[in-house]
Design a protein around this motif. Structure first.
Motif: not given
Length: 505
Positions: A36-54
């Motif tokens: 991602q173009e944005e700081p990956w740390t902010r993206c990762y914090e957001d992703r792991i909060s909303r992600c699901i284990q398929r």
């Protein structure tokens, strides 16, 4: 009635499936955010909060569980870390959440420290991360900070001699994708072989270890500026010295001045390679582990060993002039010294280069509330290298031997001055003694005073004297030119007094 129920079912099922499809997969969250173009740390914090284990297959180093927000949460990971989250933090997260359930999910991920790119902040950056492990801790879907009851994260410490500081990651506001470690809001406690970090916020947490120097960020920045300015001045003045020697002393047979110029050349290589190494790590952080950094590390090590060797040769030459005054002539004396002065360092660094010890090194400096260090292309600090042994033997050990020998030679000079000029005139010779101290590299011994309670004054004195050593040698060379070229005494008519005056001029 049945028709309405079926209608609701067919409406809700596609909506649920659509929501699930658009939720990110926890397994791919890190890889997606790194692109991602944005700081990956902010993206990762957001992703792991909303992600699901398929899938039901556990994701390595990824942990998630749900707890009641009215209770505290504590759990241990297979990696040896433990996380304790008080009820206050869970409730704070619950108030920030739009869900009405009493449960909140906790997500913890163990990441490798190599993912965190350190920006050129004041030239000083983070030190070694304990076990190269960084913990990303997230509660709910929103950030939590300014907690009244701290979150506690425990890092297992396998080496009881290591000292550590708990830090959290802060993204740079200037350069995206870069940042620095900060201990603000975190306290460090060592309990039964574990570093326990008590922090008032949630973020990416790590422990910086192997602190050998105790310097606060302000002094660390000042020392950095002294190093850069002093090395820059030394490069300029050593270059001027060599040019002046080439123009004014061309064809000179004076061997002592020739030895001084070899030492000046070694210092030029030392300060120049230091500045180039710092520049490369500063501007090429992503490539600091490549072949260019290896070459800079090898060049810096060679220049440092060459400087130490020529300092030892200065002491040996002084011994020949003051002690063996009636047996000073050696055939091709300067040539033999040159082969030794440049040959020993070359053989050493070639052997070290084949063993693969060069690369990026972090000199860690720890203060009371923050941690910082300077990265440089030098002998690698990687755990799988032999850098520690090489550094102790070829740098600390070699410097110790040179320092002891040259200090003894300086003592011989003081004794001879005392005996030949009288006690009442000793104070007039302080300039001679100080000049010889610089030429013999005695201030390098201050490196052994940079530990313990006098570490900060020792660091300042070491940086000032040695970073500006090229300037001091230039002044010594000017003093020699001012006194005029001394006559070279022959073997037959040389005397101790005349040889003494010749050398000290």
């Amino acid at each position: 009635m049945k028709t309405s129920y079926l209608t609701l079912i067919f409406i809700c099922i596609p909506a649920t499936l659509s929501t699930s499809v658009h939720l990110p997969n926890c397994k791919d969250a890190l890889e997606d955010c790194l692109h991602q173009e944005e700081p990956w740390t902010r993206c990762y914090e957001d992703r792991i909060s909303r992600c699901i284990q398929r899938t039901r297959i556990p994701i390595p180093n990824f942990y998630r569980w749900s707890v009641n927000s009215s209770n505290k949460a504590e759990a241990g990971m297979d990696s040896g870390h433990r996380v304790h989250i008080p009820a206050h933090a869970l409730q704070r997260s619950k108030r920030n959440d739009s869900h009405t359930t009493d449960y909140v999910h906790i997500t913890v991920a163990v990441l490798n420290s190599s993912l965190f790119k350190l920006g050129p902040v004041r030239g000083y950056r983070s030190g070694e991360v304990l076990r190269q492990s960084v913990l990303a801790v997230r509660v709910g879907d929103h950030g939590v900070s300014d907690l009244d009851q701290p979150v506690r994260i425990a890092f297992r410490n396998t080496n009881v001699t290591e000292r550590g500081t708990c830090v959290s990651w802060e993204d740079s506001e200037i350069n995206k994708g870069e940042g620095d470690w900060s201990s603000e809001g975190c306290n460090t406690t060592l309990i039964r072989g574990e570093f326990v970090c008590s922090c008032n916020h949630l973020s990416f947490f790590a422990v910086l270890v192997n602190s050998k120097l105790s310097v606060d960020p302000v002094n660390a920045a000042v020392l950095g500026y002294i190093s850069y300015i002093g090395s820059s001045f030394s490069v300029v003045f050593t270059t001027v010295s060599l040019v002046m020697y080439t123009c004014l002393r061309k064809g000179s047979s004076e061997q002592s001045i020739g030895i001084h110029m070899h030492l000046t050349g070694a210092l030029l290589f030392l300060h120049l390679s230091y500045l180039l190494s710092e520049w490369w790590v500063w501007h090429e952080a992503d490539g600091a582990e490549g072949r260019v950094c290896l070459a800079f590390g090898l060049m810096l090590h060679w220049a440092l060993l060459s400087t130490f060797t020529w300092l030892a040769i200065e002491g040996f030459n002084l011994y020949m002039l003051l002690v063996r005054v009636f047996n000073i002539y050696v055939r091709k004396y300067l040539l033999k010294l040159s082969l030794f002065g440049w040959g020993i360092p070359t053989v050493t660094v070639v052997a070290c280069g084949f063993s693969g010890v060069y690369g990026r090194h972090s000199f860690y400096m720890k203060g009371a509330n923050n941690g910082s260090s300077t990265d440089i292309c030098w002998i690698s600090s990687a755990p799988d290298s032999h850098g520690v042994v090489v550094s102790y033997v070829t740098v600390s050990g070699y410097l110790g031997l040179v320092f002891l020998f040259n200090t003894a030679m300086l003592g011989v000079v003081v004794v001879k001055l005392w005996g030949q000029r009288g006690k009442g005139r000793m104070w007039k010779d302080w300039a001679t003694v100080l000049g010889l101290s610089c030429v013999l590299g005695v201030p390098w011994g201050l490196a052994f005073c940079t530990y313990g309670p006098l570490s900060l004054p020792g660091l300042y004195l070491f940086s000032i004297f040695n970073c500006f050593q090229g300037v001091f040698l230039f002044l010594w060379f000017l003093a020699f030119l001012h006194n005029g070229r001394p006559e070279r005494p022959s073997v037959k008519d040389s005397s101790s007094q005349k040889m003494m005056e010749t050398n000290l001029n």
